[in-house]
Design a protein around this motif. Structure first.
Motif, PDB file in Angstrom:
ATOM      1  N   MET A 196       0.915  -1.156   0.037  1.00 19.76           N
ATOM      2  CA  MET A 196       0.013   0.203  -0.032  1.00 19.76           C
ATOM      3  C   MET A 196       0.816   1.349  -0.006  1.00 19.76           C
ATOM      4  SD  MET A 196      -3.273  -0.786   0.327  1.00 19.76           S
ATOM      5  CE  MET A 196      -4.203   0.075   1.277  1.00 19.76           C
ATOM      6  N   ASN A 197       1.505   1.690  -1.134  1.00 19.92           N
ATOM      7  CA  ASN A 197       2.410   2.667  -1.201  1.00 19.92           C
ATOM      8  C   ASN A 197       1.947   3.740  -2.200  1.00 19.92           C
ATOM      9  OD1 ASN A 197       2.790   1.091  -3.332  1.00 19.92           O
ATOM     10  ND2 ASN A 197       4.653   1.772  -3.741  1.00 19.92           N
ATOM     11  N   LYS A 198       0.900   3.701  -2.465  1.00 17.04           N
ATOM     12  CA  LYS A 198       0.224   4.944  -3.502  1.00 17.04           C
ATOM     13  C   LYS A 198      -1.029   5.505  -3.008  1.00 17.04           C
ATOM     14  CE  LYS A 198       2.637   3.366  -7.393  1.00 17.04           C
ATOM     15  NZ  LYS A 198       3.672   4.523  -7.682  1.00 17.04           N
ATOM     16  N   VAL A 199      -1.128   6.557  -3.183  1.00 18.96           N
ATOM     17  CA  VAL A 199      -2.506   7.313  -2.696  1.00 18.96           C
ATOM     18  C   VAL A 199      -3.600   6.512  -3.353  1.00 18.96           C
ATOM     19  CG1 VAL A 199      -3.949   9.563  -2.849  1.00 18.96           C
ATOM     20  CG2 VAL A 199      -1.368   9.790  -2.424  1.00 18.96           C
ATOM     21  N   GLU A 200      -3.601   6.149  -4.634  1.00 19.37           N
ATOM     22  CA  GLU A 200      -4.706   5.376  -5.316  1.00 19.37           C
ATOM     23  C   GLU A 200      -4.926   4.099  -4.658  1.00 19.37           C
ATOM     24  OE1 GLU A 200      -3.421   4.918  -9.501  1.00 19.37           O
ATOM     25  OE2 GLU A 200      -1.945   3.074  -8.718  1.00 19.37           O
ATOM     26  N   ASP A 201      -4.202   3.688  -3.799  1.00 21.34           N
ATOM     27  CA  ASP A 201      -4.335   2.280  -3.303  1.00 21.34           C
ATOM     28  C   ASP A 201      -5.454   2.499  -1.983  1.00 21.34           C
ATOM     29  OD1 ASP A 201      -2.284   1.268  -4.717  1.00 21.34           O
ATOM     30  OD2 ASP A 201      -0.977   1.424  -3.139  1.00 21.34           O
ATOM     31  N   PHE A 202      -5.779   3.617  -1.567  1.00 25.17           N
ATOM     32  CA  PHE A 202      -6.497   3.954  -0.486  1.00 25.17           C
ATOM     33  C   PHE A 202      -8.176   4.263  -0.754  1.00 25.17           C
ATOM     34  CE2 PHE A 202      -2.481   4.038   1.216  1.00 25.17           C
ATOM     35  CZ  PHE A 202      -2.736   3.703   2.438  1.00 25.17           C
ATOM     36  N   ALA A 203      -9.211   4.162  -0.569  1.00 24.19           N
ATOM     37  CA  ALA A 203     -10.240   4.133  -0.529  1.00 24.19           C
ATOM     38  C   ALA A 203     -10.864   5.773   0.270  1.00 24.19           C
ATOM     39  CB  ALA A 203     -11.508   3.186  -0.288  1.00 24.19           C
ATOM     40  N   ASN A 204     -10.147   5.746   1.289  1.00 22.94           N
ATOM     41  CA  ASN A 204     -10.407   6.509   2.479  1.00 22.94           C
ATOM     42  C   ASN A 204      -9.135   6.874   3.244  1.00 22.94           C
ATOM     43  OD1 ASN A 204     -10.410   4.791   4.546  1.00 22.94           O
ATOM     44  ND2 ASN A 204     -12.615   4.580   4.201  1.00 22.94           N
ATOM     45  N   PRO A 205      -8.829   7.591   4.186  1.00 26.50           N
ATOM     46  CA  PRO A 205      -7.494   7.557   4.792  1.00 26.50           C
ATOM     47  C   PRO A 205      -6.769   6.275   5.186  1.00 26.50           C
ATOM     48  CG  PRO A 205      -8.984   9.497   5.538  1.00 26.50           C
ATOM     49  CD  PRO A 205      -9.659   8.501   4.877  1.00 26.50           C
ATOM     50  N   ILE A 206      -7.615   5.366   5.494  1.00 23.83           N
ATOM     51  CA  ILE A 206      -7.273   4.133   6.203  1.00 23.83           C
ATOM     52  C   ILE A 206      -7.525   2.684   5.548  1.00 23.83           C
ATOM     53  CG2 ILE A 206      -6.990   5.160   8.253  1.00 23.83           C
ATOM     54  CD1 ILE A 206      -9.277   3.845   9.182  1.00 23.83           C
ATOM     55  N   GLU A 207      -8.603   2.848   4.633  1.00 31.93           N
ATOM     56  CA  GLU A 207      -8.906   1.492   4.019  1.00 31.93           C
ATOM     57  C   GLU A 207      -8.544   1.335   2.529  1.00 31.93           C
ATOM     58  OE1 GLU A 207     -10.335  -0.014   6.072  1.00 31.93           O
ATOM     59  OE2 GLU A 207     -11.605   1.459   7.425  1.00 31.93           O
ATOM     60  N   PRO A 208      -8.254   0.239   2.176  1.00 29.22           N
ATOM     61  CA  PRO A 208      -7.774  -0.261   0.830  1.00 29.22           C
ATOM     62  C   PRO A 208      -8.841   0.124  -0.189  1.00 29.22           C
ATOM     63  CG  PRO A 208      -7.132  -1.916   2.150  1.00 29.22           C
ATOM     64  CD  PRO A 208      -8.208  -1.136   2.945  1.00 29.22           C
ATOM     65  N   TYR A 240      11.307  -3.282  -1.818  1.00 32.37           N
ATOM     66  CA  TYR A 240      10.645  -2.133  -1.001  1.00 32.37           C
ATOM     67  C   TYR A 240      10.753  -1.136  -1.797  1.00 32.37           C
ATOM     68  CZ  TYR A 240       9.421  -0.505   3.653  1.00 32.37           C
ATOM     69  OH  TYR A 240       8.906   0.028   4.805  1.00 32.37           O
ATOM     70  N   PRO A 241       9.454  -0.764  -2.678  1.00 31.87           N
ATOM     71  CA  PRO A 241       9.412   0.304  -3.546  1.00 31.87           C
ATOM     72  C   PRO A 241       9.267   1.678  -2.572  1.00 31.87           C
ATOM     73  CG  PRO A 241       7.230  -0.877  -3.217  1.00 31.87           C
ATOM     74  CD  PRO A 241       8.104  -1.790  -2.500  1.00 31.87           C
ATOM     75  N   GLU A 242       9.663   2.650  -3.309  1.00 28.16           N
ATOM     76  CA  GLU A 242       9.387   4.198  -2.752  1.00 28.16           C
ATOM     77  C   GLU A 242       7.819   4.280  -2.599  1.00 28.16           C
ATOM     78  OE1 GLU A 242      11.036   7.166  -5.055  1.00 28.16           O
ATOM     79  OE2 GLU A 242      13.077   6.301  -4.910  1.00 28.16           O
ATOM     80  N   SER A 243       7.591   5.030  -1.411  1.00 26.95           N
ATOM     81  CA  SER A 243       6.145   5.371  -1.205  1.00 26.95           C
ATOM     82  C   SER A 243       5.713   6.906  -1.513  1.00 26.95           C
ATOM     83  CB  SER A 243       5.837   4.793   0.143  1.00 26.95           C
ATOM     84  OG  SER A 243       4.535   4.963   0.645  1.00 26.95           O
ATOM     85  N   GLU A 244       4.632   6.945  -1.914  1.00 26.93           N
ATOM     86  CA  GLU A 244       3.905   8.459  -1.829  1.00 26.93           C
ATOM     87  C   GLU A 244       3.572   8.839  -0.517  1.00 26.93           C
ATOM     88  OE1 GLU A 244       2.090   7.797  -6.357  1.00 26.93           O
ATOM     89  OE2 GLU A 244       0.756   8.343  -4.662  1.00 26.93           O
ATOM     90  N   LEU A 245       3.526   7.700   0.641  1.00 27.39           N
ATOM     91  CA  LEU A 245       2.905   7.965   1.736  1.00 27.39           C
ATOM     92  C   LEU A 245       4.058   8.447   2.876  1.00 27.39           C
ATOM     93  CD1 LEU A 245       0.597   4.909   1.829  1.00 27.39           C
ATOM     94  CD2 LEU A 245       0.012   7.255   1.246  1.00 27.39           C
ATOM     95  N   VAL A 246       5.310   8.605   2.465  1.00 27.27           N
ATOM     96  CA  VAL A 246       6.459   8.941   3.425  1.00 27.27           C
ATOM     97  C   VAL A 246       7.005  10.258   2.973  1.00 27.27           C
ATOM     98  CG1 VAL A 246       6.962   6.378   3.758  1.00 27.27           C
ATOM     99  CG2 VAL A 246       8.113   7.661   2.084  1.00 27.27           C
ATOM    100  N   GLU A 247       6.416  10.833   1.853  1.00 23.04           N
ATOM    101  CA  GLU A 247       7.068  12.170   1.697  1.00 23.04           C
ATOM    102  C   GLU A 247       6.424  13.228   2.821  1.00 23.04           C
ATOM    103  OE1 GLU A 247       9.208  12.832  -0.639  1.00 23.04           O
ATOM    104  OE2 GLU A 247       8.830  10.853  -1.364  1.00 23.04           O
ATOM    105  N   PRO A 248       7.352  14.264   3.109  1.00 21.53           N
ATOM    106  CA  PRO A 248       7.128  15.159   4.125  1.00 21.53           C
ATOM    107  C   PRO A 248       5.598  16.037   3.533  1.00 21.53           C
ATOM    108  CG  PRO A 248       9.093  15.762   3.036  1.00 21.53           C
ATOM    109  CD  PRO A 248       8.778  14.465   2.633  1.00 21.53           C
ATOM    110  N   ALA A 249       5.542  16.315   2.346  1.00 22.50           N
ATOM    111  CA  ALA A 249       4.374  16.965   1.680  1.00 22.50           C
ATOM    112  C   ALA A 249       3.962  16.453   0.385  1.00 22.50           C
ATOM    113  CB  ALA A 249       4.620  18.431   1.550  1.00 22.50           C
ATOM    114  N   LEU A 250       2.880  15.809   0.111  1.00 21.96           N
ATOM    115  CA  LEU A 250       2.521  15.556  -1.208  1.00 21.96           C
ATOM    116  C   LEU A 250       2.153  16.561  -2.274  1.00 21.96           C
ATOM    117  CD1 LEU A 250       0.137  12.615   0.256  1.00 21.96           C
ATOM    118  CD2 LEU A 250       2.449  12.337  -0.969  1.00 21.96           C
ATOM    119  N   PRO A 251       2.620  16.356  -3.600  1.00 21.33           N
ATOM    120  CA  PRO A 251       2.096  17.445  -4.338  1.00 21.33           C
ATOM    121  C   PRO A 251       0.640  17.700  -4.234  1.00 21.33           C
ATOM    122  CG  PRO A 251       3.796  15.809  -5.220  1.00 21.33           C
ATOM    123  CD  PRO A 251       3.490  15.297  -4.056  1.00 21.33           C
ATOM    124  N   GLN A 252      -0.029  18.759  -4.645  1.00 16.65           N
ATOM    125  CA  GLN A 252      -1.396  19.040  -4.492  1.00 16.65           C
ATOM    126  C   GLN A 252      -1.811  18.293  -5.648  1.00 16.65           C
ATOM    127  OE1 GLN A 252      -2.599  21.200  -2.713  1.00 16.65           O
ATOM    128  NE2 GLN A 252      -4.780  20.695  -3.260  1.00 16.65           N
TER     129      GLN A 252
END
Length: 279
Positions: A196-208, A240-252
Motif C-alpha cells: 500500500m504505497n500509493k495514494v490510489e491504493d486507498f478508498a479513504n485515509p485508512i481503507e484499501p 521495498y518500493p518508494e512510497s507516496e505516503l512517506v513524503e513530508p508533503a505530497l504534491p497538490q
C-alpha cells in the motif's frame, strides 16, 4: 474441537476458473477491514476478498470490518476444516488508539514521548503475540501467513488530527512488533507498507481501495503459492518500493478528490478508531 460446527457469518466462495486440475488450496481470511473492505469501495468495485477469490478457486472470508486483535479468537472458530492456509491481517484498529493514548497529550520532553510510544507498542505486542500464538496452536498443520500494518494516507486526505510523518513513525514500531511475533511463530510476513504505497491504493485515509485491494490480493496469493513454509519467516514483497505516503508533503495533484459525504463518513470512521457504524 477448535473448528466445531457453528453458525457462520463468514462467506465462502468458489472462484471462476476454467476446468483443470482441482486445487487443494483453500484460503481462510481473518482480520479487519484490510481484508473486509467491501463497505469502503464504491458499489460495483471488488473487495480484497473478491480479488483473492478471482485468483484462487476457494476462499473463505472470516475477517470483519472494525475487528480488533482480540476478535481473532472468535474468527478462528469459523475457519473451515478443509482450509489449507490462514491469512490474518489485524492490528490496524488497535493502532488507531495511539492517536489518543500516545499522541493526544502533552509531554515534558522527547524521552517521555518515546517512552509513551514504547509502552503502547509493548502492550500491542503482548496482545498480538498471545492471539497469534493461540491461532497458530489452533490451526494445527494449516499454514499461517501474517500481514503487518501499513502507513495510512492521512496527508492525501487532509487528515489534520495526526501528521502523516508521525503516523508512519508510530506504525513502524508496531510493524516491528508484528515481525518479531511472526518470526517466533516461523510464519511468513506480508509487509503491507511495501504494498500500500500509493495514494490510489486507498478508498479513504485508512481503507484499501479496489486498486490497493488488488495488490494485497495478489501478494496473498503469491505467498500462499510460493512460500516454502518449512523454512520459516520471509518478509514479502522482497522489493521495498518508494512510497507516496512517506513524503513530508505530497504534491497538490496527488490530493484525492472526494465528495463531502465520503469525507464525512471517512472522518467519522477514523474518529471511531475504525469501528463500523453497524457494530
Amino acid at each position: 474441537e477448535h473448528f466445531a460446527s457453528v453458525p457462520r457469518p463468514c462467506v465462502s466462495r468458489m472462484g471462476n476458473h476454467q476446468a483443470g486440475p482441482r486445487s487443494t488450496t483453500h484460503i481462510a481470511l481473518l482480520g479487519d477491514s484490510t481484508i473486509d473492505n467491501g463497505r469502503w469501495v464504491p458499489v460495483g468495485e471488488p473487495s480484497v476478498f473478491d480479488q483473492v477469490q478471482q485468483l484462487e478457486p476457494k476462499v473463505t472470508l472470516c475477517a470483519r470490518d472494525g475487528a480488533l486483535i482480540g476478535a481473532i479468537r472468535e474468527q478462528l472458530k469459523q475457519i473451515p476444516h478443509d482450509a489449507s492456509h490462514v491469512v490474518v491481517s489485524v492490528g490496524g484498529n488497535n493502532a488507531t488508539g495511539a492517536s489518543t493514548t500516545v499522541l493526544g497529550g502533552p509531554v515534558t520532553d522527547c524521552e517521555e514521548a518515546l517512552d509513551r510510544l514504547h509502552n503502547f507498542a509493548a502492550d500491542f505486542e503482548v496482545e498480538f503475540a498471545a492471539e497469534m500464538t493461540h491461532l497458530k496452536n489452533c490451526i494445527g498443520d494449516k499454514h499461517l501467513v501474517i500481514c503487518s500494518c501499513y502507513n495510512p494516507a492521512f496527508a492525501a486526505w487532509n487528515v489534520v488530527t495526526v501528521k502523516q510523518s508521525v503516523a508512519n513513525m508510530a506504525l513502524s514500531v508496531l510493524a516491528d512488533a508484528v515481525l518479531r511475533v511472526a518470526t517466533r511463530l516461523k510464519a511468513p510476513v506480508i509487509d503491507l507498507r511495501r504494498v500500500m504505497n500509493k495514494v490510489e491504493d486507498f478508498a479513504n485515509p485508512i481503507e484499501p481501495s479496489s486498486v490497493g485491494g488488488a495488490k494485497i490480493a495478489a501478494e496473498i496469493v503469491k505467498v500462499v503459492r510460493t512460500h516454502p513454509f518449512e523454512k520459516g519467516t520471509v518478509v514479502y514483497p522482497k522489493e521495498y518500493p518508494e512510497s507516496e505516503l512517506v513524503e513530508p508533503a505530497l504534491p497538490q495533484n496527488n490530493v484525492v478528490a472526494h465528495s463531502v459525504a465520503t469525507s464525512a463518513a471517512s472522518a467519522a470512521h477514523v474518529l471511531r478508531g475504525g469501528v463500523s457504524a453497524n457494530e
